[in-house]
Design a protein around this motif. Structure first.
Motif, short mmCIF file in Angstrom:
data_model
loop_
_atom_site.label_atom_id
_atom_site.label_comp_id
_atom_site.label_asym_id
_atom_site.label_seq_id
_atom_site.Cartn_x
_atom_site.Cartn_y
_atom_site.Cartn_z
N VAL A 1 46.08 -16.20 34.83
CA VAL A 1 44.72 -15.97 34.35
C VAL A 1 43.81 -15.55 35.51
N ALA A 2 43.95 -16.23 36.64
CA ALA A 2 43.12 -15.89 37.81
C ALA A 2 43.42 -14.47 38.29
N GLU A 3 44.70 -14.09 38.31
CA GLU A 3 45.06 -12.73 38.71
C GLU A 3 44.51 -11.70 37.74
N PHE A 4 44.62 -12.00 36.43
CA PHE A 4 44.09 -11.09 35.41
C PHE A 4 42.58 -10.92 35.57
N GLN A 5 41.88 -12.03 35.78
CA GLN A 5 40.43 -11.95 35.94
C GLN A 5 40.05 -11.15 37.18
N ALA A 6 40.79 -11.31 38.26
CA ALA A 6 40.51 -10.56 39.49
C ALA A 6 40.73 -9.07 39.26
N LYS A 7 41.83 -8.73 38.61
CA LYS A 7 42.11 -7.32 38.33
C LYS A 7 41.07 -6.74 37.37
N ASN A 8 40.69 -7.51 36.37
CA ASN A 8 39.69 -7.07 35.41
C ASN A 8 38.34 -6.85 36.09
N SER A 9 37.99 -7.75 36.99
CA SER A 9 36.74 -7.61 37.73
C SER A 9 36.76 -6.36 38.61
N ALA A 10 37.88 -6.11 39.27
CA ALA A 10 38.00 -4.91 40.10
C ALA A 10 37.91 -3.65 39.26
N LEU A 11 38.52 -3.67 38.09
CA LEU A 11 38.45 -2.51 37.19
C LEU A 11 37.02 -2.27 36.73
N ALA A 12 36.33 -3.33 36.32
CA ALA A 12 34.95 -3.19 35.88
C ALA A 12 34.06 -2.67 37.00
N SER A 13 34.28 -3.17 38.21
CA SER A 13 33.50 -2.72 39.35
C SER A 13 33.74 -1.24 39.63
N ILE B 1 27.94 5.16 37.98
CA ILE B 1 26.72 5.32 38.79
C ILE B 1 26.80 6.58 39.63
N ASN B 2 27.97 6.82 40.25
CA ASN B 2 28.13 8.04 41.05
C ASN B 2 27.99 9.29 40.19
N ASN B 3 28.53 9.26 38.99
CA ASN B 3 28.42 10.39 38.08
C ASN B 3 26.96 10.61 37.68
N LEU B 4 26.27 9.51 37.39
CA LEU B 4 24.86 9.60 37.02
C LEU B 4 24.03 10.13 38.19
N MET B 5 24.31 9.65 39.39
CA MET B 5 23.57 10.13 40.56
C MET B 5 23.85 11.61 40.81
N GLY B 6 25.08 12.04 40.55
CA GLY B 6 25.40 13.46 40.68
C GLY B 6 24.60 14.29 39.71
N SER B 7 24.45 13.80 38.48
CA SER B 7 23.65 14.52 37.48
C SER B 7 22.18 14.57 37.89
N VAL B 8 21.68 13.46 38.41
CA VAL B 8 20.29 13.41 38.86
C VAL B 8 20.08 14.38 40.03
N LEU C 1 34.80 1.06 37.54
CA LEU C 1 34.24 1.86 36.45
C LEU C 1 32.73 1.99 36.57
N SER C 2 32.06 0.89 36.91
CA SER C 2 30.60 0.96 37.05
C SER C 2 30.22 1.83 38.24
N THR C 3 30.98 1.75 39.33
CA THR C 3 30.72 2.60 40.49
C THR C 3 30.90 4.06 40.14
#
Length: 90
Positions: A31-43, A50-57, A45-47
């Motif tokens: 569970v701890a490994e899954f949560q760490a991987k999930n957190s890294a994936l979410a991070s 944000i980079n895509n949005l900043m490129g559009s701006v 994706l959000s990065t």
């Protein structure tokens, strides 16, 4: 005639509590490994978002700057043309 089953029993069997505790510890680790991987994936994706949005701006900002600079150049050219015709008259 009956065949008797014999075992050496060199290794003692683990208790049910110990087997359950080991399984629970393994599940907690998974569970701890899954949560760490999930957190890294979410991070990541959000990065990416944000980079895509900043490129559009940045693209929109550069387009606006180019448009304004073109308008300024047109006005400067018109003013220079007017100044040239005034200088020719003088």
């Amino acid at each position: 005639m009956e065949v008797a089953r014999k075992s050496m029993n060199w290794m003692p069997k683990q208790s049910a509590y110990k087997v359950a505790a080991q399984a629970a510890a393994k599940r907690r680790t998974m569970v701890a490994e899954f949560q760490a991987k999930n957190s890294a994936l979410a991070s990541s994706l959000s990065t990416t978002f944000i980079n895509n949005l900043m490129g559009s701006v940045d693209n929109a900002r550069q387009t606006a700057i180019d448009r304004i600079q073109a308008q300024v150049k047109e006005k400067q050219d018109a003013l220079n043309k007017t100044m040239d015709s005034i200088n020719m008259l003088a």
